[in-house]
Write a protein that holds these residues in place. Structure first.
Motif, PDB file in Angstrom:
ATOM      1  N   LEU A   1       0.830  -1.203   0.000  1.00 17.63           N
ATOM      2  CA  LEU A   1       0.000   0.000   0.000  1.00 17.63           C
ATOM      3  C   LEU A   1       0.865   1.253   0.000  1.00 17.63           C
ATOM      4  CD1 LEU A   1      -2.696   1.460   0.193  1.00 17.63           C
ATOM      5  CD2 LEU A   1      -2.657   1.091   2.670  1.00 17.63           C
ATOM      6  N   ARG A   2       1.926   1.251   0.797  1.00 20.04           N
ATOM      7  CA  ARG A   2       2.820   2.405   0.825  1.00 20.04           C
ATOM      8  C   ARG A   2       3.419   2.655  -0.553  1.00 20.04           C
ATOM      9  NH1 ARG A   2       7.972   3.503   0.928  1.00 20.04           N
ATOM     10  NH2 ARG A   2       8.523   1.288   0.920  1.00 20.04           N
ATOM     11  N   GLN A   3       3.804   1.601  -1.248  1.00 17.25           N
ATOM     12  CA  GLN A   3       4.356   1.743  -2.595  1.00 17.25           C
ATOM     13  C   GLN A   3       3.307   2.280  -3.568  1.00 17.25           C
ATOM     14  OE1 GLN A   3       6.017  -2.057  -3.715  1.00 17.25           O
ATOM     15  NE2 GLN A   3       7.364  -2.151  -1.918  1.00 17.25           N
ATOM     16  N   GLU A   4       2.058   1.835  -3.415  1.00 19.33           N
ATOM     17  CA  GLU A   4       0.983   2.320  -4.287  1.00 19.33           C
ATOM     18  C   GLU A   4       0.735   3.814  -4.080  1.00 19.33           C
ATOM     19  OE1 GLU A   4      -2.477  -0.061  -3.660  1.00 19.33           O
ATOM     20  OE2 GLU A   4      -1.498  -1.926  -4.243  1.00 19.33           O
ATOM     21  N   ILE A   5       0.752   4.244  -2.811  1.00 16.25           N
ATOM     22  CA  ILE A   5       0.527   5.659  -2.534  1.00 16.25           C
ATOM     23  C   ILE A   5       1.684   6.498  -3.061  1.00 16.25           C
ATOM     24  CG2 ILE A   5       0.215   7.383  -0.722  1.00 16.25           C
ATOM     25  CD1 ILE A   5      -1.163   5.259   0.954  1.00 16.25           C
ATOM     26  N   ASP A   6       2.911   6.020  -2.888  1.00 13.01           N
ATOM     27  CA  ASP A   6       4.073   6.751  -3.407  1.00 13.01           C
ATOM     28  C   ASP A   6       4.002   6.892  -4.937  1.00 13.01           C
ATOM     29  OD1 ASP A   6       5.157   7.173  -0.924  1.00 13.01           O
ATOM     30  OD2 ASP A   6       6.508   5.452  -0.990  1.00 13.01           O
ATOM     31  N   ALA A   7       3.595   5.805  -5.604  1.00 13.36           N
ATOM     32  CA  ALA A   7       3.464   5.860  -7.068  1.00 13.36           C
ATOM     33  C   ALA A   7       2.356   6.831  -7.472  1.00 13.36           C
ATOM     34  CB  ALA A   7       3.175   4.464  -7.619  1.00 13.36           C
ATOM     35  N   HIS A   8       1.304   6.891  -6.663  1.00 11.53           N
ATOM     36  CA  HIS A   8       0.192   7.814  -6.929  1.00 11.53           C
ATOM     37  C   HIS A   8       0.662   9.257  -6.783  1.00 11.53           C
ATOM     38  CE1 HIS A   8      -4.090   8.635  -7.357  1.00 11.53           C
ATOM     39  NE2 HIS A   8      -4.053   9.407  -6.298  1.00 11.53           N
ATOM     40  N   ILE A   9       1.441   9.527  -5.738  1.00 13.50           N
ATOM     41  CA  ILE A   9       1.963  10.881  -5.522  1.00 13.50           C
ATOM     42  C   ILE A   9       2.858  11.297  -6.682  1.00 13.50           C
ATOM     43  CG2 ILE A   9       3.476  12.271  -4.049  1.00 13.50           C
ATOM     44  CD1 ILE A   9       2.461  10.624  -1.668  1.00 13.50           C
ATOM     45  N   ALA A  10       3.627  10.340  -7.218  1.00 17.37           N
ATOM     46  CA  ALA A  10       4.543  10.652  -8.318  1.00 17.37           C
ATOM     47  C   ALA A  10       3.810  11.126  -9.566  1.00 17.37           C
ATOM     48  CB  ALA A  10       5.401   9.422  -8.641  1.00 17.37           C
ATOM     49  N   GLN A  11       2.507  10.835  -9.671  1.00 17.46           N
ATOM     50  CA  GLN A  11       1.721  11.275 -10.821  1.00 17.46           C
ATOM     51  C   GLN A  11       1.137  12.675 -10.642  1.00 17.46           C
ATOM     52  OE1 GLN A  11      -1.025   7.804 -10.914  1.00 17.46           O
ATOM     53  NE2 GLN A  11      -0.225   7.445 -12.967  1.00 17.46           N
ATOM     54  N   ALA A  12       1.337  13.268  -9.466  1.00 16.44           N
ATOM     55  CA  ALA A  12       0.756  14.582  -9.186  1.00 16.44           C
ATOM     56  C   ALA A  12       1.183  15.657 -10.187  1.00 16.44           C
ATOM     57  CB  ALA A  12       1.097  15.011  -7.760  1.00 16.44           C
ATOM     58  N   PRO A  13       2.460  15.700 -10.627  1.00 16.99           N
ATOM     59  CA  PRO A  13       2.813  16.726 -11.618  1.00 16.99           C
ATOM     60  C   PRO A  13       2.006  16.630 -12.900  1.00 16.99           C
ATOM     61  CG  PRO A  13       4.797  15.815 -10.622  1.00 16.99           C
ATOM     62  CD  PRO A  13       3.650  14.966 -10.157  1.00 16.99           C
ATOM     63  N   ILE A  14       1.627  15.404 -13.303  1.00 17.13           N
ATOM     64  CA  ILE A  14       0.794  15.240 -14.495  1.00 17.13           C
ATOM     65  C   ILE A  14      -0.585  15.859 -14.250  1.00 17.13           C
ATOM     66  CG2 ILE A  14      -0.306  13.563 -16.023  1.00 17.13           C
ATOM     67  CD1 ILE A  14       2.027  11.695 -15.530  1.00 17.13           C
ATOM     68  N   GLY A  15      -1.150  15.562 -13.092  1.00 20.39           N
ATOM     69  CA  GLY A  15      -2.450  16.128 -12.765  1.00 20.39           C
ATOM     70  C   GLY A  15      -2.414  17.639 -12.691  1.00 20.39           C
ATOM     71  N   GLU A  16      -1.311  18.177 -12.178  1.00 19.43           N
ATOM     72  CA  GLU A  16      -1.181  19.637 -12.089  1.00 19.43           C
ATOM     73  C   GLU A  16      -1.115  20.262 -13.476  1.00 19.43           C
ATOM     74  OE1 GLU A  16       1.795  22.982 -10.068  1.00 19.43           O
ATOM     75  OE2 GLU A  16       2.071  20.852  -9.655  1.00 19.43           O
ATOM     76  N   ILE A  17      -0.379  19.620 -14.393  1.00 19.27           N
ATOM     77  CA  ILE A  17      -0.286  20.148 -15.756  1.00 19.27           C
ATOM     78  C   ILE A  17      -1.645  20.088 -16.446  1.00 19.27           C
ATOM     79  CG2 ILE A  17       0.649  19.666 -18.051  1.00 19.27           C
ATOM     80  CD1 ILE A  17       3.280  18.931 -16.711  1.00 19.27           C
ATOM     81  N   ILE A  18      -2.372  18.968 -16.259  1.00 18.57           N
ATOM     82  CA  ILE A  18      -3.685  18.844 -16.894  1.00 18.57           C
ATOM     83  C   ILE A  18      -4.634  19.906 -16.371  1.00 18.57           C
ATOM     84  CG2 ILE A  18      -5.717  17.375 -17.122  1.00 18.57           C
ATOM     85  CD1 ILE A  18      -3.862  14.963 -17.086  1.00 18.57           C
ATOM     86  N   ARG A  19      -4.652  20.087 -15.054  1.00 20.65           N
ATOM     87  CA  ARG A  19      -5.628  20.997 -14.444  1.00 20.65           C
ATOM     88  C   ARG A  19      -5.241  22.460 -14.613  1.00 20.65           C
ATOM     89  NH1 ARG A  19      -6.598  23.296  -9.283  1.00 20.65           N
ATOM     90  NH2 ARG A  19      -8.828  23.548  -8.898  1.00 20.65           N
ATOM     91  N   ASP A  20      -3.969  22.787 -14.395  1.00 26.51           N
ATOM     92  CA  ASP A  20      -3.543  24.184 -14.386  1.00 26.51           C
ATOM     93  C   ASP A  20      -2.856  24.612 -15.672  1.00 26.51           C
ATOM     94  OD1 ASP A  20      -4.490  24.385 -11.780  1.00 26.51           O
ATOM     95  OD2 ASP A  20      -2.580  23.767 -10.925  1.00 26.51           O
ATOM     96  N   GLY A  21      -2.451  23.657 -16.506  1.00 25.75           N
ATOM     97  CA  GLY A  21      -1.819  23.988 -17.767  1.00 25.75           C
ATOM     98  C   GLY A  21      -0.301  23.944 -17.708  1.00 25.75           C
ATOM     99  N   LEU A  22       0.321  23.657 -18.856  1.00 28.75           N
ATOM    100  CA  LEU A  22       1.774  23.680 -18.979  1.00 28.75           C
ATOM    101  C   LEU A  22       2.213  25.134 -19.133  1.00 28.75           C
ATOM    102  CD1 LEU A  22       4.266  21.694 -19.356  1.00 28.75           C
ATOM    103  CD2 LEU A  22       4.031  22.189 -21.793  1.00 28.75           C
ATOM    104  N   LYS A  23       3.076  25.577 -18.243  1.00 30.50           N
ATOM    105  CA  LYS A  23       3.499  26.973 -18.221  1.00 30.50           C
ATOM    106  C   LYS A  23       4.725  27.138 -19.118  1.00 30.50           C
ATOM    107  CE  LYS A  23       4.603  30.681 -14.934  1.00 30.50           C
ATOM    108  NZ  LYS A  23       4.804  30.987 -13.500  1.00 30.50           N
ATOM    109  N   ILE A  24       4.541  27.815 -20.254  1.00 32.88           N
ATOM    110  CA  ILE A  24       5.609  28.016 -21.231  1.00 32.88           C
ATOM    111  C   ILE A  24       5.942  29.501 -21.297  1.00 32.88           C
ATOM    112  CG2 ILE A  24       6.315  27.755 -23.627  1.00 32.88           C
ATOM    113  CD1 ILE A  24       4.378  25.463 -23.888  1.00 32.88           C
ATOM    114  N   VAL A  25       7.203  29.829 -21.116  1.00 30.22           N
ATOM    115  CA  VAL A  25       7.646  31.221 -21.132  1.00 30.22           C
ATOM    116  C   VAL A  25       8.500  31.460 -22.368  1.00 30.22           C
ATOM    117  CG1 VAL A  25       8.973  32.987 -19.933  1.00 30.22           C
ATOM    118  CG2 VAL A  25       7.595  31.378 -18.626  1.00 30.22           C
ATOM    119  N   ILE A  26       8.149  32.511 -23.111  1.00 27.75           N
ATOM    120  CA  ILE A  26       8.932  32.924 -24.274  1.00 27.75           C
ATOM    121  C   ILE A  26       9.946  33.954 -23.802  1.00 27.75           C
ATOM    122  CG2 ILE A  26       8.842  33.899 -26.589  1.00 27.75           C
ATOM    123  CD1 ILE A  26       5.889  33.132 -26.695  1.00 27.75           C
ATOM    124  N   ALA A  27      11.224  33.646 -23.966  1.00 32.37           N
ATOM    125  CA  ALA A  27      12.289  34.524 -23.484  1.00 32.37           C
ATOM    126  C   ALA A  27      13.281  34.799 -24.599  1.00 32.37           C
ATOM    127  CB  ALA A  27      12.985  33.895 -22.274  1.00 32.37           C
ATOM    128  N   GLY A  28      14.141  35.776 -24.369  1.00 32.36           N
ATOM    129  CA  GLY A  28      15.167  36.108 -25.342  1.00 32.36           C
ATOM    130  C   GLY A  28      15.513  37.577 -25.311  1.00 32.36           C
TER     131      GLY A  28
END
Length: 441
Positions: free
Chosen positions: A197-224
């Motif tokens: 169970l601990r391993q399952e929860i850790d693997a679930h937490i590791a997917q959080a960045p994907i969920g954040e990108i889906i919900r909040d969007g990929l933040k792309i900055v144009i620089a130069g």
């Protein structure tokens, strides 16, 4: 405490509209329907009714649907009045509802709050419903639908049940060791499952960045550097004029942004001030803001019309932020940035734009073949999950400190998971024990 008031509100979009839906929920629903429509319609069947004021004045005719509790969204008696969406019609009807004793206008989110209080939805489902309403991309819709339909909650409920079962086994060994029905060292059976169970929860937490990108969007900055074509690229990707484009260096002074949909994902695109040394006060502030937003980006598009312009990267001090080097103005004969670039484009002719979009898509999560998005999407979820896995890890490491301490740590883990869905109850462990061992026959 749940309110005894019957509440009402406009539940559809902004007026005017073709149809407006007014929702009512509470114990006075049937009395209101009888007064407005002459009778309470058969439940769950849309009925065309004249809707009148209490003095007999016809306000409108519309579809009336009655939902008898608990088989309703809130778990209470509910009704929906579907009337014409003119401002006068809706305001007159809302005014009529305000005159009933025991009725009041609903507060923000109060229908969903009552659904939670009456056990119709948990917190994850309610948050998913909120996200579903504002979803703008296909991936946002899929993620919100998974949460609002209970797919995510099912995962958490299963984990909570496993923790409860583990605690029950420990309690059985501690409290009923003399019973013949309880085999010795029964708690030893549960530790392998707790480690899994601990391993399952850790693997679930590791997917959080994907969920954040889906919900909040990929933040792309144009620089130069100034005049590298940053604002022209922003306008080309947005397909409208967002930023002012001139030949004057330093035109962009502030951070501009636009939301796009790319491959079903939300992308937040930021245009920034040109990076250079300057004594001009306003431009210096724009460059400072540019550096701040660059540091928090998921991806930086470093633009240059010359090979030397890519040297700006050394001054940014980026550690973990990926950078895509983009050569611009390739339609010009004097462009020499191609050699050091990952992608070469011309916003004037459109050359290379498809290649740029494909390159950006490579930084989006790969969800090909994924049918269910059971991943965390909010910081609140992740914080609770980290508390749960920390308590689990400590429980697993305390095998020399006694089963009672280990059981208490499992309770802490279970409470942390319960806080995600809002289901933090005092579990009756004896119910589980009796069902497993037939104690007390």
């Amino acid at each position: 405490m749940p309110s005894a008031d019957t509440i009402y509100a406009l539940s559809s979009g902004a007026l005017p509209a073709g149809v407006a839906v007014i929702r009512i929920s509470g114990s006075e629903t049937t009395a209101v329907l009888a007064a407005l429509c002459g009778a309470v319609p058969e439940q769950r069947i849309a009925s065309l009714k004249p809707i009148r004021s209490r003095n007999g004045f016809t306000i409108d005719s519309g579809l009336v649907i009655y939902f008898r509790g608990p088989a309703s969204f809130t778990g209470e008696d509910c009704a929906e009045l579907q009337v014409h969406g003119g401002r006068a019609v809706v305001q007159t009807l809302l005014g009529e509802l305000s005159g009933f004793d025991g009725l009041r206008h609903a507060e923000a989110g109060e229908f969903s709050r009552r659904a939670f209080q009456n056990g119709k939805m948990d917190l994850v489902e309610i948050e998913g419903l909120s996200d579903l309403i504002v979803a703008e991309t296909e991936m946002q819709r899929r993620l919100a639908r998974e949460h609002s339909a209970g797919g995510q909650s099912k995962v958490y409920d299963d984990w909570a049940k496993r923790l409860t079962h583990a605690r029950a086994m420990i309690e059985a060994e501690l409290d009923f060791a003399d019973e013949d029905d309880v085999p010795g060292s029964v708690s030893d059976r549960i530790w392998k499952d707790m480690e899994l169970l601990r391993q399952e929860i850790d693997a679930h937490i590791a997917q959080a960045p994907i969920g954040e990108i889906i919900r909040d969007g990929l933040k792309i900055v144009i620089a130069g550097e100034p005049n590298a074509g940053k604002s022209s690229l922003l306008n080309a990707l947005a397909k409208r004029d967002i930023a002012i484009v001139t030949e004057i260096a330093g035109t962009t002074r502030d951070v501009l942004s636009v939301d796009l949909s790319l491959a079903g994902f939300s992308v937040k695109l930021f245009d920034t001030a040109g990076l250079r040394q300057t004594d001009e006060t306003v431009e210096r502030e724009g460059i400072r803001r540019a550096r701040d937003v660059i540091a928090s980006a998921d991806l930086v598009l470093l633009l240059s019309e010359s090979r030397a312009g890519f040297n700006t990267l050394d001054d940014l001090g980026l550690m973990d932020v990926p950078v895509l080097r983009v050569a611009t103005k390739t339609d010009r004969a004097d462009c020499d940035a191609n050699a050091g670039a990952d992608v070469s484009i011309s916003t004037k002719t459109g050359a290379g734009m498809d290649q740029l979009l494909n390159a950006i898509s490579g930084y989006l999560p790969d969800l090909s073949g994924v049918t269910a998005l059971s991943i965390p999407s909010r910081r609140r979820h992740v914080d609770c999950l980290r508390q749960a896995t920390a308590a689990l890890s400590e429980s697993l490491s305390r095998n020399q400190n006694g089963l009672d301490i280990q059981a208490e740590l499992l309770r802490v883990a279970g409470d942390a998971i319960g806080r995600i869905t809002g289901r933090v109850d005092v579990e009756n462990l004896l119910d589980v024990i009796f069902s497993e061992f037939c104690i007390g026959k």
